[in-house]
Design a protein around this motif. Structure first.
Motif, PDB file in Angstrom:
ATOM      1  N   GLN A 107       0.818  -1.226   0.000  1.00  0.00           N
ATOM      2  CA  GLN A 107       0.000   0.000   0.000  1.00  0.00           C
ATOM      3  C   GLN A 107       0.848   1.270   0.000  1.00  0.00           C
ATOM      4  OE1 GLN A 107       0.346  -2.019   2.587  1.00  0.00           O
ATOM      5  NE2 GLN A 107       0.368  -0.924   4.538  1.00  0.00           N
ATOM      6  N   GLY A 108       2.186   1.107   0.025  1.00  0.00           N
ATOM      7  CA  GLY A 108       3.050   2.268   0.009  1.00  0.00           C
ATOM      8  C   GLY A 108       3.385   2.761   1.406  1.00  0.00           C
ATOM      9  N   ASP A 109       4.279   3.741   1.462  1.00  0.00           N
ATOM     10  CA  ASP A 109       4.680   4.348   2.728  1.00  0.00           C
ATOM     11  C   ASP A 109       5.209   5.747   2.436  1.00  0.00           C
ATOM     12  OD1 ASP A 109       7.169   3.907   1.599  1.00  0.00           O
ATOM     13  OD2 ASP A 109       7.821   2.423   3.077  1.00  0.00           O
ATOM     14  N   ALA A 110       5.827   6.354   3.413  1.00  0.00           N
ATOM     15  CA  ALA A 110       6.298   7.728   3.218  1.00  0.00           C
ATOM     16  C   ALA A 110       7.347   7.825   2.121  1.00  0.00           C
ATOM     17  CB  ALA A 110       6.860   8.274   4.532  1.00  0.00           C
ATOM     18  N   MET A 111       8.218   6.827   2.027  1.00  0.00           N
ATOM     19  CA  MET A 111       9.266   6.861   1.005  1.00  0.00           C
ATOM     20  C   MET A 111       8.676   6.735  -0.396  1.00  0.00           C
ATOM     21  SD  MET A 111      12.495   7.087   0.223  1.00  0.00           S
ATOM     22  CE  MET A 111      13.775   6.436   1.298  1.00  0.00           C
ATOM     23  N   SER A 112       7.809   5.774  -0.601  1.00  0.00           N
ATOM     24  CA  SER A 112       7.224   5.596  -1.926  1.00  0.00           C
ATOM     25  C   SER A 112       6.351   6.795  -2.293  1.00  0.00           C
ATOM     26  CB  SER A 112       6.405   4.303  -1.983  1.00  0.00           C
ATOM     27  OG  SER A 112       5.289   4.366  -1.131  1.00  0.00           O
ATOM     28  N   ALA A 113       5.631   7.343  -1.296  1.00  0.00           N
ATOM     29  CA  ALA A 113       4.790   8.512  -1.569  1.00  0.00           C
ATOM     30  C   ALA A 113       5.645   9.720  -1.936  1.00  0.00           C
ATOM     31  CB  ALA A 113       3.919   8.824  -0.353  1.00  0.00           C
ATOM     32  N   LEU A 114       6.777   9.880  -1.256  1.00  0.00           N
ATOM     33  CA  LEU A 114       7.672  10.983  -1.591  1.00  0.00           C
ATOM     34  C   LEU A 114       8.146  10.867  -3.033  1.00  0.00           C
ATOM     35  CD1 LEU A 114       9.225  13.470  -0.493  1.00  0.00           C
ATOM     36  CD2 LEU A 114      11.088  11.900   0.109  1.00  0.00           C
ATOM     37  N   GLN A 115       8.488   9.677  -3.457  1.00  0.00           N
ATOM     38  CA  GLN A 115       8.920   9.456  -4.838  1.00  0.00           C
ATOM     39  C   GLN A 115       7.780   9.744  -5.813  1.00  0.00           C
ATOM     40  OE1 GLN A 115      10.097   5.374  -4.406  1.00  0.00           O
ATOM     41  NE2 GLN A 115      12.230   5.870  -3.980  1.00  0.00           N
ATOM     42  N   ASP A 116       6.595   9.257  -5.483  1.00  0.00           N
ATOM     43  CA  ASP A 116       5.450   9.431  -6.381  1.00  0.00           C
ATOM     44  C   ASP A 116       5.039  10.892  -6.506  1.00  0.00           C
ATOM     45  OD1 ASP A 116       5.487   6.684  -6.612  1.00  0.00           O
ATOM     46  OD2 ASP A 116       3.821   6.356  -5.223  1.00  0.00           O
ATOM     47  N   PHE A 117       4.970  11.594  -5.381  1.00  0.00           N
ATOM     48  CA  PHE A 117       4.575  12.999  -5.421  1.00  0.00           C
ATOM     49  C   PHE A 117       5.647  13.854  -6.096  1.00  0.00           C
ATOM     50  CE2 PHE A 117       1.646  11.891  -1.792  1.00  0.00           C
ATOM     51  CZ  PHE A 117       0.474  12.194  -2.465  1.00  0.00           C
ATOM     52  N   THR A 118       6.898  13.475  -5.948  1.00  0.00           N
ATOM     53  CA  THR A 118       7.963  14.193  -6.650  1.00  0.00           C
ATOM     54  C   THR A 118       7.815  14.037  -8.157  1.00  0.00           C
ATOM     55  OG1 THR A 118       9.468  13.878  -4.781  1.00  0.00           O
ATOM     56  CG2 THR A 118      10.456  14.418  -6.911  1.00  0.00           C
ATOM     57  N   ALA A 119       7.486  12.817  -8.596  1.00  0.00           N
ATOM     58  CA  ALA A 119       7.260  12.585 -10.026  1.00  0.00           C
ATOM     59  C   ALA A 119       6.099  13.428 -10.540  1.00  0.00           C
ATOM     60  CB  ALA A 119       6.992  11.099 -10.277  1.00  0.00           C
ATOM     61  N   THR A 120       5.050  13.544  -9.746  1.00  0.00           N
ATOM     62  CA  THR A 120       3.921  14.390 -10.134  1.00  0.00           C
ATOM     63  C   THR A 120       4.346  15.847 -10.246  1.00  0.00           C
ATOM     64  OG1 THR A 120       2.314  12.909  -9.084  1.00  0.00           O
ATOM     65  CG2 THR A 120       1.608  15.167  -9.468  1.00  0.00           C
ATOM     66  N   LEU A 121       5.129  16.301  -9.281  1.00  0.00           N
ATOM     67  CA  LEU A 121       5.565  17.698  -9.282  1.00  0.00           C
ATOM     68  C   LEU A 121       6.436  18.009 -10.491  1.00  0.00           C
ATOM     69  CD1 LEU A 121       5.035  20.016  -7.309  1.00  0.00           C
ATOM     70  CD2 LEU A 121       7.210  19.466  -6.195  1.00  0.00           C
ATOM     71  N   LEU A 133      -1.294  19.374  -4.569  1.00  0.00           N
ATOM     72  CA  LEU A 133      -1.391  18.255  -3.634  1.00  0.00           C
ATOM     73  C   LEU A 133      -0.019  17.639  -3.409  1.00  0.00           C
ATOM     74  CD1 LEU A 133      -3.114  16.201  -1.985  1.00  0.00           C
ATOM     75  CD2 LEU A 133      -3.258  14.842  -4.087  1.00  0.00           C
ATOM     76  N   ALA A 134       0.727  17.434  -4.490  1.00  0.00           N
ATOM     77  CA  ALA A 134       2.052  16.828  -4.386  1.00  0.00           C
ATOM     78  C   ALA A 134       2.988  17.680  -3.538  1.00  0.00           C
ATOM     79  CB  ALA A 134       2.640  16.632  -5.783  1.00  0.00           C
ATOM     80  N   LEU A 135       2.999  18.976  -3.765  1.00  0.00           N
ATOM     81  CA  LEU A 135       3.880  19.869  -3.019  1.00  0.00           C
ATOM     82  C   LEU A 135       3.527  19.867  -1.537  1.00  0.00           C
ATOM     83  CD1 LEU A 135       6.035  22.028  -2.751  1.00  0.00           C
ATOM     84  CD2 LEU A 135       4.360  23.724  -3.566  1.00  0.00           C
ATOM     85  N   ARG A 136       2.254  19.963  -1.223  1.00  0.00           N
ATOM     86  CA  ARG A 136       1.843  19.962   0.193  1.00  0.00           C
ATOM     87  C   ARG A 136       2.224  18.665   0.884  1.00  0.00           C
ATOM     88  NH1 ARG A 136      -3.730  22.375  -1.993  1.00  0.00           N
ATOM     89  NH2 ARG A 136      -3.328  24.608  -1.713  1.00  0.00           N
TER      90      ARG A 136
END
Length: 274
Positions: A107-121, A133-136
């Protein structure tokens, strides 16, 4: 590894079953005051490029304001906020002090979410709302990873100290809550006062040494601190001695979290401009 990107369509459509983790209930690293302190400190270390990019996305919204968004939205009834986003605030390590790819749950975690949101940004095709949303979330996650008990241990299996019951100045609590808000709120300072006091004590040498955008470094540091913050008694009464011993640690992690938020965003937006 191909990094997925969060889109608003995916947020509304995705269904992820959250498997057991060391948090079965929401936990807000640092609380609102602590997160705002890291955001306020970060604002002072942003590059010109990052400052302009953030202003374009958030307008008058400061990083201090943006830093608490991921917690403030927890009561939103959408599936994203009620299920998908819950694991994005912490990591759990199978080894004592190092994060590995196999530590990332389905289901992911802080590390995977950081990578995913960075890709979105960094995605030129992402919408402004998706990037907001990604930046916040990025600002919030970096703050989270500097709270020692948001880097959990699979061996301890205590939900990042949530299962460690303590008494804090006569009030029933748990170790995780003491670190989320107890130590910070004990100072009885507003986030603007506290961030001002902390920021003016960051030397240029410290700012330079701390300015690493590498989340593996932040996690390693927090995991080492985590092992030291546990009380050594079965029914711990935490008061002045605990505050005396660990307030300097708390303050430095807030300072480092602020510097690292800026370092990470400076790196992201410098990459975008190349």
């Amino acid at each position: 590894m191909k990094v997925k990107q969060f889109s608003l369509a995916a947020i509304s459509a995705v269904t992820l079953a959250c498997s057991a983790s060391f948090y079965s209930a929401p936990a807000n690293a640092w609380g609102k005051t602590g997160h705002r302190i890291t955001g306020k400190i970060a604002q002072a270390y942003l590059s010109v490029e990052a400052t302009a990019a953030i202003a374009e996305l958030l307008g008058p919204e400061s990083l201090a304001e943006a830093s608490t968004y991921a917690d403030e939205m927890r009561s939103n009834p959408s599936e994203f906020w009620q299920k998908t986003a819950n694991p994005f605030h912490y990591v759990t390590l199978s080894e004592p002090h190092h994060y590995h790819e196999h530590d990332k749950p389905a289901q992911g975690d802080a590390m995977s979410a950081l990578q995913d949101f960075t890709a979105t940004l960094q995605n030129p095709d992402a919408s402004k709302e998706e990037k907001q949303l990604a930046l916040r979330f990025i600002v919030h996650i970096i703050g989270d990873l500097h709270q020692p008990l948001h880097v959990g241990s699979a061996a301890l299996n205590d939900r990042g100290g949530n299962d460690v019951k303590v008494t804090f100045f006569g009030e029933p609590s748990n170790l995780h809550r003491v670190w989320d808000s107890g130590l910070v709120d004990h100072q009885q300072l507003s986030y603007t006062e506290f961030s001002h006091w902390l920021q003016r004590r960051i030397t240029p040498d410290q700012a330079q040494r701390w300015a690493t955008p590498d989340p593996y470094t932040w996690i390693h540091e927090s995991s080492q601190l985590r092992d030291d913050v546990y009380p050594q008694t079965d029914e711990p009464y935490l008061a002045w001695d605990y505050v005396y011993n660990y307030t300097p640690v708390m303050k430095q992690r807030l300072q480092q979290g602020g510097v690292r938020i800026a370092a990470y965003l400076n790196h992201v937006f410098a990459s975008n401009s190349n």
